[in-house]
Design an enzyme around this catalytic site. Structure first.
Site, PDB file in Angstrom:
ATOM      1  N   PRO A 152     -11.980 -95.579 -71.874  1.00 61.56           N
ATOM      2  CG  PRO A 152     -13.709 -93.951 -72.557  1.00 61.56           C
ATOM      3  CD  PRO A 152     -12.200 -95.618 -72.955  1.00 61.56           C
ATOM      4  CG  ASN A 153     -15.576 -92.886 -68.076  1.00 59.23           C
ATOM      5  OD1 ASN A 153     -15.081 -92.453 -67.412  1.00 59.23           O
ATOM      6  ND2 ASN A 153     -16.345 -92.788 -69.371  1.00 59.23           N
ATOM      7  NE  ARG A 186     -18.531 -96.502 -66.096  1.00 60.73           N
ATOM      8  CZ  ARG A 186     -18.417 -97.018 -66.950  1.00 60.73           C
ATOM      9  NH1 ARG A 186     -17.190 -97.477 -67.156  1.00 60.73           N
ATOM     10  NH2 ARG A 186     -19.574 -96.032 -68.364  1.00 60.73           N
ATOM     11  CE1 TYR A 232     -20.424-100.530 -67.711  1.00 58.66           C
ATOM     12  CE2 TYR A 232     -20.315 -99.300 -66.471  1.00 58.66           C
ATOM     13  CZ  TYR A 232     -21.329 -99.897 -67.499  1.00 58.66           C
ATOM     14  OH  TYR A 232     -21.077 -99.102 -68.862  1.00 58.66           O
ATOM     15  CG  ASN A 288     -14.705-102.702 -72.896  1.00 56.47           C
ATOM     16  OD1 ASN A 288     -14.744-101.569 -73.087  1.00 56.47           O
ATOM     17  ND2 ASN A 288     -15.088-103.248 -71.651  1.00 56.47           N
ATOM     18  CB  ALA A 323     -18.131 -93.652 -73.903  1.00 55.01           C
ATOM     19  CG  HIS A 348     -21.192 -96.663 -77.817  1.00 59.98           C
ATOM     20  ND1 HIS A 348     -21.366 -98.180 -77.959  1.00 59.98           N
ATOM     21  CD2 HIS A 348     -20.467 -97.337 -76.592  1.00 59.98           C
ATOM     22  CE1 HIS A 348     -21.458 -99.258 -77.205  1.00 59.98           C
ATOM     23  NE2 HIS A 348     -21.252 -98.024 -76.468  1.00 59.98           N
ATOM     24  CD  GLU A 355     -17.909-104.264 -80.047  1.00 55.30           C
ATOM     25  OE1 GLU A 355     -17.766-104.752 -81.355  1.00 55.30           O
ATOM     26  OE2 GLU A 355     -18.514-103.819 -79.844  1.00 55.30           O
ATOM     27  CG  HIS A 388     -18.491-103.851 -74.407  1.00 54.57           C
ATOM     28  ND1 HIS A 388     -17.642-103.012 -74.898  1.00 54.57           N
ATOM     29  CD2 HIS A 388     -18.885-104.300 -75.973  1.00 54.57           C
ATOM     30  CE1 HIS A 388     -17.647-103.009 -76.008  1.00 54.57           C
ATOM     31  NE2 HIS A 388     -18.494-103.116 -77.197  1.00 54.57           N
ATOM     32  CB  SER A 398     -23.354-103.799 -69.813  1.00 57.94           C
ATOM     33  OG  SER A 398     -22.151-102.883 -70.792  1.00 57.94           O
ATOM     34  NE  ARG A 442     -25.681-100.378 -70.200  1.00 59.71           N
ATOM     35  CZ  ARG A 442     -24.629 -99.695 -70.253  1.00 59.71           C
ATOM     36  NH1 ARG A 442     -23.394-100.260 -70.364  1.00 59.71           N
ATOM     37  NH2 ARG A 442     -24.652 -98.685 -69.180  1.00 59.71           N
TER      38      ARG A 442
END
Ligand code: DQA
Length: 158
Positions: free
Chosen positions: A13-14, A21, A26, A77, A80, A83, A101, A103, A105, A110
């Protein structure tokens, strides 16, 4: 010679909003830029990628299930959902191919809610914090892992 299955690169998502964004976190590359960079990298290694994005958890579950028979490795990736998603954890667990996996960032550096990953315990490894380069490093890893499996598989057949 039969075509080797592609590396599935699945984005959650996103990630369709990349470039617009939170560019300070990012980066400025769009998802399309990342797709093109991944295709170029994979081609240089003699691989194909199947690059997808969805905002929907169930669609990502369907794609992980599809990867069981249609991919040589998965780069995930999950955004969210990394998590939060037991469903993605379970679907990833059912894979018999390498899972990396990935990412843009570094979630561990964070907010504390990003420190938990439902994917890490079942991933072969994780690449995070390098922006677009995370994806390219993940492709190198996926390629190496898939190659080892292909070599083992071929030597079992002879
Ligand atoms: C992300 C990190 C996640 O914590 C976040 O929810 C994302 C993007 C990354 O690529 O850095 O959506 O997966």
């Amino acid at each position: 010679m039969p075509l080797t299955p592609p590396i599935f690169i699945l984005n959650g998502p996103n990630l369709n909003l990349l470039g617009e964004r939170e560019p300070d976190i990012y980066g400025h590359a769009s998802l399309e830029d990342i797709r093109l960079a991944c295709e170029t990298k994979a081609k240089a290694l003699g691989r194909r990628v199947d690059f997808r994005q969805s905002n929907h958890e169930g669609v990502l579950v369907d794609w992980l299930q599809e990867a069981r028979s249609q991919a040589c490795a998965v780069i995930l990736n999950a955004g969210a959902y990394t998590h939060t998603s037991v469903a993605l954890h379970d679907a990833a667990r059912a894979l018999a191919i390498p899972l990396i996996e990935t990412h843009l960032s570094n979630p561990s550096a964070r907010e504390s809610f990003r420190r938990r990953s439902f994917i890490s315990p079942i991933a072969q490894g994780m690449v995070a914090g390098f922006g677009v380069l995370s994806y390219l490093l993940a492709i190198e890893a996926a390629h190496a892992l898939a190659k080892t499996r292909e070599t083992e598989h071929n030597s079992e057949e002879t």
